[in-house]
Write an enzyme that holds these catalytic residues in place. Structure first.
Site, PDB file in Angstrom:
ATOM      1  N   LYS A 152       8.565   3.227  -9.651  1.00  0.00           N
ATOM      2  CA  LYS A 152       8.162   2.198 -10.620  1.00  0.00           C
ATOM      3  C   LYS A 152       7.020   2.654 -11.536  1.00  0.00           C
ATOM      4  CE  LYS A 152       9.927  -1.772  -8.105  1.00  0.00           C
ATOM      5  NZ  LYS A 152       9.687  -3.146  -7.686  1.00  0.00           N
ATOM      6  N   THR A 176      -5.579  -6.248   5.213  1.00  0.00           N
ATOM      7  CA  THR A 176      -6.673  -5.329   4.871  1.00  0.00           C
ATOM      8  C   THR A 176      -7.427  -5.968   3.701  1.00  0.00           C
ATOM      9  OG1 THR A 176      -5.144  -3.554   5.457  1.00  0.00           O
ATOM     10  CG2 THR A 176      -7.159  -2.905   4.326  1.00  0.00           C
ATOM     11  N   ASP A 194      10.433  -8.363 -12.058  1.00  0.00           N
ATOM     12  CA  ASP A 194      10.092  -8.949 -10.752  1.00  0.00           C
ATOM     13  C   ASP A 194       9.175 -10.169 -10.907  1.00  0.00           C
ATOM     14  OD1 ASP A 194      11.493  -7.291  -9.011  1.00  0.00           O
ATOM     15  OD2 ASP A 194       9.879  -5.810  -8.917  1.00  0.00           O
TER      16      ASP A 194
HETATM   17  P1  NAP Z   1       4.087  -2.885   0.327  1.00  0.00           P
HETATM   18  O1  NAP Z   1       3.631  -2.395  -1.005  1.00  0.00           O
HETATM   19  O2  NAP Z   1       4.275  -1.921   1.413  1.00  0.00           O
HETATM   20  O3  NAP Z   1       3.034  -3.994   0.818  1.00  0.00           O
HETATM   21  C1  NAP Z   1       3.170  -4.623   2.054  1.00  0.00           C
HETATM   22  C2  NAP Z   1       2.111  -5.688   2.222  1.00  0.00           C
HETATM   23  O4  NAP Z   1       2.408  -6.364   3.441  1.00  0.00           O
HETATM   24  C3  NAP Z   1       0.705  -5.146   2.348  1.00  0.00           C
HETATM   25  O5  NAP Z   1      -0.175  -6.034   1.750  1.00  0.00           O
HETATM   26  C4  NAP Z   1       0.501  -5.092   3.864  1.00  0.00           C
HETATM   27  O6  NAP Z   1      -0.826  -5.287   4.258  1.00  0.00           O
HETATM   28  C5  NAP Z   1       1.287  -6.285   4.307  1.00  0.00           C
HETATM   29  N1  NAP Z   1       1.752  -6.141   5.672  1.00  0.00           N
HETATM   30  C6  NAP Z   1       2.632  -5.239   6.145  1.00  0.00           C
HETATM   31  N2  NAP Z   1       2.831  -5.426   7.452  1.00  0.00           N
HETATM   32  C7  NAP Z   1       2.042  -6.461   7.822  1.00  0.00           C
HETATM   33  C8  NAP Z   1       1.807  -7.123   9.051  1.00  0.00           C
HETATM   34  N3  NAP Z   1       2.437  -6.749  10.153  1.00  0.00           N
HETATM   35  N4  NAP Z   1       0.964  -8.156   9.061  1.00  0.00           N
HETATM   36  C9  NAP Z   1       0.318  -8.531   7.939  1.00  0.00           C
HETATM   37  N5  NAP Z   1       0.476  -7.949   6.752  1.00  0.00           N
HETATM   38  C10 NAP Z   1       1.340  -6.921   6.684  1.00  0.00           C
HETATM   39  O7  NAP Z   1       5.455  -3.659   0.188  1.00  0.00           O
HETATM   40  P2  NAP Z   1       6.030  -4.457  -1.092  1.00  0.00           P
HETATM   41  O8  NAP Z   1       6.838  -3.539  -1.922  1.00  0.00           O
HETATM   42  O9  NAP Z   1       4.940  -5.228  -1.721  1.00  0.00           O
HETATM   43  O10 NAP Z   1       7.077  -5.439  -0.388  1.00  0.00           O
HETATM   44  C11 NAP Z   1       6.620  -6.530   0.395  1.00  0.00           C
HETATM   45  C12 NAP Z   1       7.746  -7.491   0.674  1.00  0.00           C
HETATM   46  O11 NAP Z   1       8.263  -8.007  -0.530  1.00  0.00           O
HETATM   47  C13 NAP Z   1       8.928  -6.848   1.396  1.00  0.00           C
HETATM   48  O12 NAP Z   1       9.115  -7.506   2.600  1.00  0.00           O
HETATM   49  C14 NAP Z   1      10.136  -7.071   0.520  1.00  0.00           C
HETATM   50  O13 NAP Z   1      11.186  -7.607   1.280  1.00  0.00           O
HETATM   51  C15 NAP Z   1       9.671  -8.107  -0.457  1.00  0.00           C
HETATM   52  N6  NAP Z   1      10.225  -7.895  -1.807  1.00  0.00           N
HETATM   53  C16 NAP Z   1      11.206  -8.727  -2.213  1.00  0.00           C
HETATM   54  C17 NAP Z   1      11.767  -8.580  -3.452  1.00  0.00           C
HETATM   55  C18 NAP Z   1      12.856  -9.515  -3.897  1.00  0.00           C
HETATM   56  O14 NAP Z   1      13.471  -9.265  -4.926  1.00  0.00           O
HETATM   57  N7  NAP Z   1      13.106 -10.578  -3.182  1.00  0.00           N
HETATM   58  C19 NAP Z   1      11.324  -7.566  -4.317  1.00  0.00           C
HETATM   59  C20 NAP Z   1      10.298  -6.725  -3.869  1.00  0.00           C
HETATM   60  C21 NAP Z   1       9.765  -6.903  -2.608  1.00  0.00           C
HETATM   61  P3  NAP Z   1      -1.903  -4.078   4.333  1.00  0.00           P
HETATM   62  O15 NAP Z   1      -2.436  -3.920   2.955  1.00  0.00           O
HETATM   63  O16 NAP Z   1      -2.896  -4.559   5.318  1.00  0.00           O
HETATM   64  O17 NAP Z   1      -1.127  -2.857   4.804  1.00  0.00           O
END
Ligand code: NAP
Length: 528
Positions: free
Chosen positions: A311, A405, A352
Site C-alpha cells: 500500500k 500498545t 478503505d
Molecule cells: P495490523 O496493521 O497488523 O494492526 C493490528 C492491530 O490489532 C494493532 O493495533 C494491534 O495492536 C492490534 N492487535 C493485534 N492482536 C491483538 C490482540 N491480541 N489484542 C489486542 N490488540 C491486538 O492489521 P490491520 O491491517 O490494521 O488489520 C486489522 C484488522 O482489520 C484485521 O483483522 C482485518 O481483518 C481487518 N480489515 C478488514 C478489512 C475489510 O475490508 N473488512 C480491510 C482491512 C483490514 P498492537 O499495536 O498492540 O500490536
C-alpha cells in the site's frame, strides 16, 4: 479463436473417456491425452483416440522433459506412429519435444509420416505437429533460438513454449510471443506467477490454453481448472480489447477480490478480467512489475487493488510516475487502488476509509457531513485503523484510538488529530460508534472479543453503532453481543464490499452491483 484444452492423464481408457466427456461438459474444446504411463496396449489407445468426444492432442512426455514416460525412445516413437497411422479418427495433434525432434532422425522421419506438412504424400495424415519445450526451473536462456527452430521446421504446425515464471513480468514475454506469432503459438508460464499467461492467452490469440478438470489433476504447476478459467476468469467474454485488472499483494492466493470483481464485470457487461497478481514485498518488484504491465500497451492494464504489503509502494510509485495521489491517501500513508485513467495518467487512492465512512453513515441514516462531532472509538492502531481514523477525523468526528500498545495509539492519534488511550480504558469509553480494527475475534479464535458488550449495558445499546472490520466470521462475537444489546451492527463484509465497489466505480465509471458483490462474498466465506 483460442481453444480451451483439458489436460487429461490417461490411467486407463475408460477413465480417460469419462474425463474427456466431463471436459466437454465443462466447455473444453480439445483434450490433451497424456499417455506417459499408458503405452502398452496400442489397440486400446487407438480406440480411445477414436472414441474421444473431443479432438485430441496425444502427448507421451518423457521424464527428462517433466513427464512420466521412462521407457525407451523407439517404443515411444512406435506408439505415436501407430496412433498416427489410423485410417480415420486419429489425433488432431501430436506434441513432441523440440529436443527429441532435433536429436533423433528416426523420430523426425516417423512423425513426418503421420503429420500434415507441405511435403506430405499420405492424404490421411491430417494431424498437426506441436513442437514443444518446457523449462521447470525458469526462462530458458535460448528461448528465442528455440522458437526460431520450431518456426523454421517445415513439419511444425504449432510452436509451444512453457517455462516457470520467476515473476509476473515473464507473462508479458509469453504474451508477446503469442502476439508476434509466425505460426500458431502456445506460450505459457508455469508456477504461481504464471496464471496471467494462461488466462490472457485468449486475449492475445494463442492456439489454446490448458486447464485441468479439478485441482488434483493439473498436468503442470499453476494450471487452473476448467471451472476457474470458464467461470471465474470469464473465458467466453475475453477478447483482444479486454481490460486487465488485478489484486497486487503477497500473498494473494486467498483473496476474494477476483471472484467479486469478475462477477461485477459480468453483471455490468464490462469488458474486463481481474487476476491475482502475487508480488514479493520489495518496492523494486512493485516498480518493475507494475511499470512493465503499464508499459505493454496491448495488455490494456487498467487498474489494480493493492493490498498488504504494497500500500505504501503504490503511493511512491504513482508519485514517481508523475500521477495523482488522493490527498487523504497521502495523509493515511497508504493507497489500495491504482486507476489508469482514460488519458493514461495514474491515480492512487484509498477506498478503505470511504467504505468504512459510508457503512457507518448508512447505518446512522446520515450523510458524511452528519459525522461532525460524533464520538467514535477505534480499537487498534494498525493499517486499517489508520485509514479509518483519518477518514472520520477528516469529516469532523471526535475519534479516540484504543490500542494494546498505547504509544502506537498516541503516535497515530497525534499524526491524524485524534485522542489516544490504552486498551484497558476501553470499557469506560463513551462513544456512539465503536469500530474494531484488531484481529481479535477472527477465525479461528472466534470466542475472543476486544470489547465485552454486556459489561457496558449502561452506555452501549440501541442507537450505538458497533462495526467490526473482521469479515471471517461474518458475525463475530462482538457483533453478536452488540446485536443482542440492540445496537446497530456492521460486519466487516460491508467494508470489504464497499471498498471493492468504490474501485469498480473508479475503473468502469458505473455504479457497482452491490448485491452481486455481497452474494459473492457470502458464498466465498461460506465455502460455497
Ligand atoms: P495490523 O496493521 O497488523 O494492526 C493490528 C492491530 O490489532 C494493532 O493495533 C494491534 O495492536 C492490534 N492487535 C493485534 N492482536 C491483538 C490482540 N491480541 N489484542 C489486542 N490488540 C491486538 O492489521 P490491520 O491491517 O490494521 O488489520 C486489522 C484488522 O482489520 C484485521 O483483522 C482485518 O481483518 C481487518 N480489515 C478488514 C478489512 C475489510 O475490508 N473488512 C480491510 C482491512 C483490514 P498492537 O499495536 O498492540 O500490536
Amino acid at each position: 479463436m483460442t481453444m480451451l484444452a483439458a489436460a487429461i492423464t490417461v490411467h486407463d481408457p475408460a477413465q480417460a473417456l469419462a474425463d474427456a466427456a466431463r471436459a466437454a461438459e465443462f466447455g473444453a474444446e480439445l483434450v490433451e491425452l497424456r499417455i506417459d504411463t499408458f503405452t502398452e496396449d496400442l489397440a486400446a489407445l487407438a480406440r480411445l483416440v477414436e472414441r474421444c468426444p473431443l479432438p485430441c492432442i496425444v502427448t507421451c512426455r518423457p521424464t527428462w522433459e517433466g513427464g512420466e514416460y521412462d521407457g525407451d525412445e523407439q517404443t515411444r516413437v512406435a506408439v505415436l506412429e501407430h496412433l498416427g497411422m489410423a485410417a480415420s479418427g486419429g489425433p488432431a495433434y501430436f506434441d513432441v519435444e523440440l529436443a527429441a525432434y532435433q536429436r533423433s532422425a528416426n523420430l523426425r522421419q516417423k512423425i513426418g509420416l503421420v503429420v500434415d506438412h507441405p511435403d506430405q504424400v499420405r492424404p490421411a495424415a491430417a494431424a498437426g505437429l506441436i513442437l514443444s519445450t518446457h523449462d521447470f526451473q525458469g526462462r530458458p536462456a535460448d528461448l528465442y533460438q528455440k522458437v526460431e527452430a520450431m518456426v523454421s521446421s517445415p513439419a511444425c504446425r504449432v510452436v509451444k513454449v512453457a517455462w516457470r515464471a520467476r515473476s509476473l513480468r515473464d507473462n508479458l514475454e509469453a504474451l508477446e510471443l503469442v502476439r508476434q506469432r509466425h505460426k500458431p503459438t502456445i506460450a505459457l508460464c508455469m508456477g504461481e506467477f504464471g496464471l496471467p499467461s494462461r488466462v490472457l492467452a485468449k486475449k492475445f490469440g494463442a492456439l489454446l490454453t490448458f486447464a485441468s478438470l479439478d485441482d488434483d489433476s493439473a498436468t503442470a504447476p499453476g494450471q487452473p481448472t476448467l471451472a476457474q478459467v470458464k467461470g471465474l476468469y470469464r473465458w467466453d467474454a475475453l477478447g483482444a480489447d479486454t481490460a486487465v485488472y488485478g489484486v497486487v499483494g503477497w500473498p494473494v492466493g486467498h483473496s476474494m477480490s477476483p471472484a467479486v470483481h469478475n462477477a461485477g464485470f459480468d453483471a455490468a457487461g464490462h469488458d474486463g478480467v481481474y487476476l491475482p497478481m502475487p508480488m514479493p514485498p520489495e518496492y523494486e518488484h512493485f516498480k518493475a512489475t507494475i511499470g512493465a504491465w503499464l508499459d505493454m500497451e496491448s495488455l490494456h492494464f487498467r487498474g489494480a487493488s493493492v493490498t498488504i504489503p504494497h500500500k505504501q509502494n503504490l503511493l511512491r510509485f504513482v508519485a514517481q510516475r508523475g500521477g495523482e495521489v488522493e490527498a487523504l491517501a497521502q495523509r493515511i500513508g497508504a493507497a489500495n487502488t491504482l486507476t489508469v485513467r482514460g488519458d493514461g495518467s495514474l491515480y492512487a487512492s484509498n477506498t478503505d476509509y470511504a467504505a468504512a465512512l459510508d457503512s457507518v453513515c448508512d447505518a446512522l441514516s446520515i450523510g458524511r457531513d452528519g459525522l461532525a462531532g460524533r464520538r467514535v472509538a477505534v480499537i487498534g492502531a494498525g493499517g486499517a485503523a489508520r485509514a479509518i481514523v483519518a477518514g472520520f477525523v477528516h469529516h469532523g468526528a471526535a475519534v479516540t484510538v484504543y490500542n494494546r500498545t498505547e504509544p502506537r495509539a498516541r503516535e497515530l492519534a497525534e499524526a491524524l488529530g485524534a485522542e489516544a488511550r490504552g486498551l484497558e480504558a476501553l470499557p469506560a469509553a463513551d462513544a456512539e460508534v465503536f469500530i474494531n480494527c484488531t484481529p481479535v475475534g477472527m477465525h479461528p479464535a472466534v470466542d475472543a472479543t476486544p470489547l465485552t458488550i454486556p459489561d457496558m449495558a449502561a452506555r452501549v445499546g440501541p442507537g450505538t453503532v458497533v462495526f467490526d472490520t473482521i469479515y471471517n466470521p461474518i458475525e463475530t462475537r462482538l457483533l453478536r453481543e452488540a446485536r443482542a444489546a440492540g445496537c446497530v451492527t456492521i460486519p466487516g463484509t460491508e467494508m470489504f464490499v464497499r471498498q471493492a465497489a468504490a474501485q469498480f466505480e473508479l475503473w468502469t465509471g458505473r455504479a457497482a452491483p452491490l448485491d452481486v458483490f455481497r452474494r459473492v462474498v457470502r458464498q466465498a466465506l461460506s465455502g460455497g
